[in-house]
Write an enzyme that holds these catalytic residues in place. Structure first.
Site, mmCIF file in Angstrom:
data_model
loop_
_atom_site.group_PDB
_atom_site.id
_atom_site.type_symbol
_atom_site.label_atom_id
_atom_site.label_comp_id
_atom_site.label_asym_id
_atom_site.label_seq_id
_atom_site.Cartn_x
_atom_site.Cartn_y
_atom_site.Cartn_z
ATOM 1 C CD GLU A 73 13.488 7.769 -12.425
ATOM 2 O OE1 GLU A 73 14.116 8.571 -13.136
ATOM 3 O OE2 GLU A 73 12.966 8.097 -11.345
ATOM 4 C CG HIS B 51 3.564 11.014 -9.446
ATOM 5 N ND1 HIS B 51 3.617 12.122 -10.250
ATOM 6 C CD2 HIS B 51 4.775 10.932 -8.836
ATOM 7 C CE1 HIS B 51 4.804 12.700 -10.127
ATOM 8 N NE2 HIS B 51 5.530 11.998 -9.275
#
Lengths: 745, 545
Positions: A474, A543
């Site tokens: 990321e 999430h």
């Protein structure tokens, strides 16, 4: 992939005369190396002195001792190549500035601007916004230095990706220290550069110590070590790339190594690493007592001062006389003296311009804003017609009914009906067709089509060079987008879940959002970071979060959160065209949401809210999926309780269209905010704050028009739980919105 | 041998004390130095300590009772000692301790056990008004205290507690408006609010019951509450509908008819910003608007409802000719006092002009770069105070056959505030430096504007300085504040051509008008005083310490 470490120190040190003979340099260039080394040295000595006098404030990490690395590397690259620097970056900036200085005046101006920047003056490279740790000269391919160790490496990879995409043939040199090689950013970046085969030369300046901890150990009692290897170049094997080890005190050796590496990278298209063994004369910073190293070690290194090494070569090879070199030294001293005087005489930045250059100023024509409002209302109407048709039409299958309903919307409203994910794909496809500088990079964005199908089919049309699958990295995805944007692309980085932005935050905030400001407005970062958030799929707290309050807290970022397919398409297209870094957050529960979308090219101006339902009794402000909940609540309020709610979809959280909210509250007197993020310092409270402070033309404020304390509905202050009933309990829902509004009125 | 404890003189000027709190009860063992009571004197509420060790045998005073210094208030004795009735009678002058007021106060008699309370409570309404109903154990009635020397009654403008709240000693229970100021009334004890007897808007005599406190678990019967309420009202208790109990007070005849649901007394009005905005636009006085049922604050709809219903007193901003404007309390007090002054103070009036040229320059110099700027009024107060020190007769008040001079030189300053005229006092002005006066005045003005003046700020004064120069007035004759000797009316400073040794000079001149109570001072006294003030102002350097 082949990996090979070549220790250049084992061969004979290159002679200056040989390099001249080989036609790689001229004698004048070699003499100019010495001048540059002297200039950097005198600059650093002067900075040290001025720090002691408190004329220069803040941190300064001095490059003295390592000058041969920056000088040799800058000499080995071409005009048009790019560098990215470190928090010990004065040398890189000094050498690159000299490279681009066409004459003596330009050279003096360059050092003037450097010294002025360190003193925080308006005339500095960054207008005093960056200072020592963020000095940059983006116009000359110097992507600047960073205060976070290792933070600039992903940017360099992105810049290299940009050069490759644009086909410029330029190479990017990424400077970083031994300390950076133990960060995740280093690993993610080296891996990405290798996998994507971008033109990058990574130069590790191993000066043996991070801040105080020795990289490979020190004889001083009490010291530890940062790694269990001697040569960082060994790590190249992990990325399947070649590396060189070079004597960082010998500018000729550095030049030779970098020259060779740059040529290989240009021709073979694969990155290389160079580990330059070097040493810093000063400590990490001015408060460093240098306890971790011995005086003997310092003495031994100083005997190999890059000045001494180069002067010996020039005189030993009978290329120059001592007095000629002394004259070079004196000239360098005079340059730094003049630069110091220039900086001292320079004005301070004007506090009135404090907020200048945080953003690239963007505006939209009034006519566009007005037309879009009409179009938005039409799209709402068409969507309602579609929903009604689906509910009332008959057919053998659901698909048949849907097709009939779509045909009806096409016929009666002249619009198509798309899923949210289709609208997002369409927005990207149209912009990629429109502008070759738009690329997509992220996890699973290629063949897979994105975790939620938001890039589906794009790889077929645009190929692997523009729809780039990356490793799970990321920080590198985000940082590469920043670097590519700095070098002229309009990258769309995809972070699969907004939760994962936590491991990319340094890149997003310090580089993506801050670079323009820190670099004095000389850079822009036109990137989009697409991601998704919210609850609704029972995938628990890693999430399911809504982190937009974190992101709106970052000056320099835009944050956009669409609620419908129509909005998603128009907003994403506007985000891609924006010259500012935009975080575009979709909602995971909306990808299958259908909505009417007009044909053809349209954008929705960023920073303009949409009144999704006009009303007179209460203003409900929301964004993203919660807008749909608010509309459902408004229907119930109207039908069952006689309450006429106005629902405002902010669409863009930053910049926030508080004027539309204030005008509505002026009418209704009541405000309820609805968000799926946590409430503390959250978006709802922020909307309330802005409303209260909002000043109408007549001098009244939003506060004056409130007829009840505003209410903020938000996520419960708990990590989003997995279990569905708990998940539902953790966020605002239509029934909760109805209850809140009824309690208020 | 029992020992009677008497009310000591707790301060130089104390003549009597009001018992506001018990800290012991009969049967308690106390040590010398233990606090027995809290006693309110003319100056403050003080703790009265036990003069000896012993067991509390009998408490001879009621809560709220005011007794002269030296009155026996408590009897101490040995643990097994019995105190004879005759002894007690000798202390109380023959009568058993009787309720000193209408307050239904029940010191925790051993007999008043919780089990008996209902009976006693139930019996209470049957007893004649004024008789105390027996309270359950630990339950006490909190009466309206005398919050200032001249206070006879008070208006409850705000209640800050609700039934069921836990309160601690010192917590603010009510805001009470007196003849002087709006004051905070603190709880005299810890406990739980069992009932609120007084209503917001009610004007009550001192000692009227306001609230019932008790322990957490003790229930207070509605009969008892009714008895407490009835004890004051002297009428059949009508919970929630009690008319102002001050019916017997003279004020009743002049008070405007009170809307039961809309108290017209200015207090804290809770209204939303929007309601305030709409009220201002429509010229509606929010004090005449009530929230809808169960509403905690006035909202826009309430204002519009009030307009629709025609009950809309108009605010100042909305004055219209021919309108009837409800008088606020402050203005009523000012009116009453001024009338009293005109009726009881025969005045004569003196006029003089002071040359302020020097003071104007001096003030400029003093204020240069200073955070707290000295005002002309500060100079005037200082000059007047010095004048009073020289001519103390100008501080006198008629008292029977004597003229009594003030113990300290306190100077009032007339201040116009949004709610009306006030004249708070600069204490010991003659002993204060110019800067000290300036700081004191700034404080008074700030507090006056914020409606935060304390009783102390408003008490005393020998003279008031009233300056209308700021409004462009050259000269005017002010009215003496009752209780003071004179008042100085100050005009504007203006350039005047003044003959001087055959030349004409332009000087900055100011009129001073002194209105003087002729009962106290004669023309010669007052003239010398005023001349002194003028000369002091003209030699401004002396004022600037």
């Amino acid at each position: 992939m082949s990996s090979q470490v070549e220790d250049m120190r084992k061969g004979p040190a290159p002679k200056v005369g040989e390099l001249i003979e080989q036609g790689l340099i001229t004698l004048d260039q070699a003499k100019d190396w010495l001048r540059t080394i002297y200039e950097i040295r005198f600059f650093e000595d002067r900075v040290s002195e001025l720090l002691g006098q408190n004329i220069i404030k803040g941190a300064s990490h001095l490059y003295a001792g390592q000058e041969a690395v920056a000088t040799g590397a800058a000499a080995a690259i071409q005009i048009g190549d790019v560098i990215a620097s470190t928090h010990r970056g004065h040398g890189h900036c000094g050498a690159i500035g000299n490279k681009y200085a066409a004459d003596e005046t330009a050279r003096q101006t360059h050092w003037n601007r450097m010294m002025a920047e360190l003193m925080g003056r308006q005339t500095g490279y960054c207008g005093g916004r960056g200072g020592s740790m963020h000095i940059a000269d983006v116009q000359h391919g110097n992507l600047g230095s960073t205060g976070i160790v290792g933070g600039n490496i992903p940017n360099a990879v992105g810049a290299a990706l940009a050069e490759k995409t644009k086909g410029t043939g330029a190479v990017v040199v990424s400077f970083f220290g031994d300390g950076a090689t133990n960060t995740g950013a280093f690993h993610e970046s080296m891996n990405m550069a290798s996998v994507l085969r971008v033109p990058l030369v990574a130069i590790i300046e191993n000066n043996l110590y991070g801040m105080s901890v020795p990289f490979s150990g020190s004889p001083v009692e009490g010291t530890g070590c940062a790694a269990n290897i001697q040569d960082i170049a060994q790590r190249s094997a992990a990325y399947g790339v070649s590396a060189m080890i070079v004597d960082g005190q010998d500018v000729a050796a550095v030049f030779q190594a970098v020259h060779r590496a740059v040529q290989r990278v240009r021709t073979e298209g694969q990155m290389m690493m160079i580990e330059a063994k070097t040493y810093r004369w000063y400590g990490h910073s001015r408060s460093d007592p240098r306890k971790y190293r011995t005086k003997e070690e310092e003495q031994a290194w100083k005997e190999r001062d890059p000045i001494t090494v180069l002067r010996s070569k020039l005189t030993g090879e009978k290329l120059c006389a001592e007095d000629e070199l002394d004259a070079i030294r004196d000239k360098a001293q005079a340059t730094i003296d003049a630069a110091t005087q220039f900086a001292m005489d320079s004005p301070w930045p004007d506090p009135a311009e404090l907020a200048k250059d945080v953003y690239v100023e963007e505006s939209y024509p009034e006519s566009l804003i007005a037309e879009e409002k009409t179009q938005a209302a039409r799209a709402m109407k068409a969507t309602a017609a579609f929903e009604k048709a689906v509910a009332t039409l008959s057919g053998a299958t659901k698909k048949e009914i849907t097709e009939k309903a779509k045909a009806l919307v096409r016929e009666q409203h002249g619009m198509k009906v798309l899923l949210m994910k289709e609208a997002i794909v369409e927005a990207q496809a149209e912009e990629m067709r429109r502008d070759p500088s738009v690329i997509i990079e992220g996890e699973d964005v290629g063949l897979y089509g994105g975790a939620y199908g938001a890039t589906k089919g794009l790889i077929e049309e645009f190929g692997k060079s523009r729809v780039i699958d990356t490793a799970i990295s990321e920080a590198a995805i985000t940082g590469a987008a920043v670097g590519a944007a700095l070098r002229g692309l309009r990258p769309i980085g995809e972070i699969m879940y907004v939760d994962f932005v936590t491991i990319a935050m340094d890149q997003l905030m310090h580089n993506g959002a801050f670079n323009r400001y820190m670099f004095g407005g000389h850079a822009k970062v036109p990137m989009v970071l697409r991601t998704e958030g919210g609850v609704g799929r029972c995938i628990a707290a890693h999430h399911s979060k809504s982190l937009e309050p974190w992101l709106v807290n970052v000056p320099g970022l835009y944050v956009v959160m669409p609620a419908t397919p129509y909005d998603a398409k128009g907003l994403l297209k506007a985000a891609i065209r924006s010259d500012n870094p935009v975080v575009f957050i979709e909602h995971k529960a909306t990808y299958g949401q259908v909505g009417a979308v007009p044909d053809g090219d349209y954008i929705i101006p960023l920073g303009v809210a949409d009144i999704k339902r006009p009303g007179k009794d209460v203003t409900i402000v929301s964004y993203s999926r919660q807008v749909m909940f608010c509309l459902a609540a408004a229907r119930e309020l109207a039908e069952q309780h006689g309450i006429d709610a106005e629902v405002i979809d902010l669409r863009t959280l930053k910049p926030m269209d508080i004027a539309t909210v204030a005008a509505s509250v002026r009418k209704t007197g009541h405000l309820v905010t609805v968000a799926e993020s946590f409430c503390m310092c959250g978006t709802g409270p922020e909307i309330v704050r802005r409303l209260i402070e909002y000043r109408f033309d007549d001098g009244r404020t939003g506060f004056d028009y409130l007829d009840a304390a505003p209410l903020n509905l938000a996520a419960a202050d708990v990590p989003p739980p997995m279990s569905e009933p708990l998940e539902n309990a953790s966020i605002p829902t239509p029934d909760k919105i109805v209850a809140a509004v009824r309690a208020m009125l | 041998m029992p020992k009677d404890v008497r009310l000591p003189q707790l301060g130089q000027t104390m003549e009597e004390g009001t018992f506001v709190n018990y800290l012991v009860k009969e049967g308690d063992a106390v040590k010398k130095g233990d606090v027995l009571f809290e006693v309110e004197t003319d100056k403050a509420t003080l703790e009265m300590e036990s003069p000896a060790d012993g067991i509390v045998k009998k408490i001879l005073v009621e809560m709220g009772q005011t007794v002269p210094v030296g009155t026996p208030v408590l009897v101490l004795g040995e643990a097994d000692e019995t105190v004879s009735q005759s002894y007690l009678q000798s202390l109380t002058g023959g009568a058993a301790p009787a309720p000193a007021s209408a307050t239904a106060q029940a010191p925790s008699e051993p007999a008043a056990k919780p089990a008996m309370a209902p009976t006693a409570g139930a019996a209470a309404p049957a007893t004649p008004a004024g008789a105390p109903a027996a309270a359950p154990q630990g339950v006490r009635v909190v009466p309206l205290p005398q919050l200032g020397q001249t206070m006879e009654e008070g208006t409850v403008v705000n209640c800050l507690v609700s039934v069921g709240d836990e309160v601690h000693k010192g917590d603010v229970l009510f805001e009470i408006e007196t003849d002087k100021a709006t004051l905070e009334m603190e709880s005299p004890a810890d406990g739980f609010v069992k009932a609120i007897v007084a209503e917001v808007g009610q004007t009550l005599p001192i000692q009227a019951p306001l609230l019932i406190l008790g322990p957490r678990d003790v229930d207070v019967s509605s009969d008892y509450i009714a008895a407490v309420r009835g004890g004051t009202a002297g009428a059949a208790p009508a919970p929630g509908k009690a008319e102002p109990a001050a019916a017997q007070a003279a004020a009743a005849s002049e008070a405007p008819p009170v809307e039961k649901t809309a108290p017209t007394t200015p207090g804290r009005v809770f209204a939303t910003p929007r309601a305030k905005l709409v009220a201002a636009e429509l010229g509606v006085d929010l004090s005449g608007v009530t929230p809808a049922e169960q509403g905690l604050r006035i909202v826009e709809a309430d204002v519009r409802q009030a307009v629709a219903s025609g009950k809309t007193p108009v605010t100042e901003a909305g004055y219209r000719l021919g309108q009837r404007i409800p008088m606020n309390r402050l203005q009523r007090i000012v009116g009453e006092k001024m009338l009293l002054s005109k009726q009881t103070i025969p005045c004569f009036y003196l006029n003089i002009q002071a040359d302020m040229t020097a003071i104007v320059k001096l003030r400029e110099r003093l204020n240069k770069g200073q955070e707290v700027k000295v005002s002309f009024n500060d100079f005037l107060i200082k000059a007047v105070a010095l004048g009073l020190r020289h001519y103390p007769i100008m501080t006198g008040q008629l008292d029977g056959d004597a003229i009594v001079l003030a113990p300290t030189i306190d100077v009032g300053l007339a201040i116009a505030t949004p709610s009306g005229l006030v004249a708070p006092i600069v204490k010991n002005a003659a002993d204060k430096s110019l800067r000290e006066i300036s700081v004191a005045c700034k404080g008074l003005i700030e507090r006056a504007r914020a409606d935060k003046l304390s009783l102390d700020d408003l008490t005393g004064g020998c003279i008031t300085v009233s300056n209308l120069g700021g409004f462009g007035i050259d000269s005017f004759i002010p009215i003496v504040v009752p209780g003071q000797t004179s008042i100085l009316g100050v005009g504007r400073i203006r350039d005047v051509c003044v003959p001087s040794d055959g030349n004409i000079l332009v000087r900055k001149m100011m009129h001073l008008n002194l209105s003087v109570d002729h009962k106290v001072a004669n023309g010669a006294d007052a003239a010398q005083f005023l001349d002194f003030v003028k000369k002091t102002l003209e030699h401004a350097e002396d004022l600037a310490d």
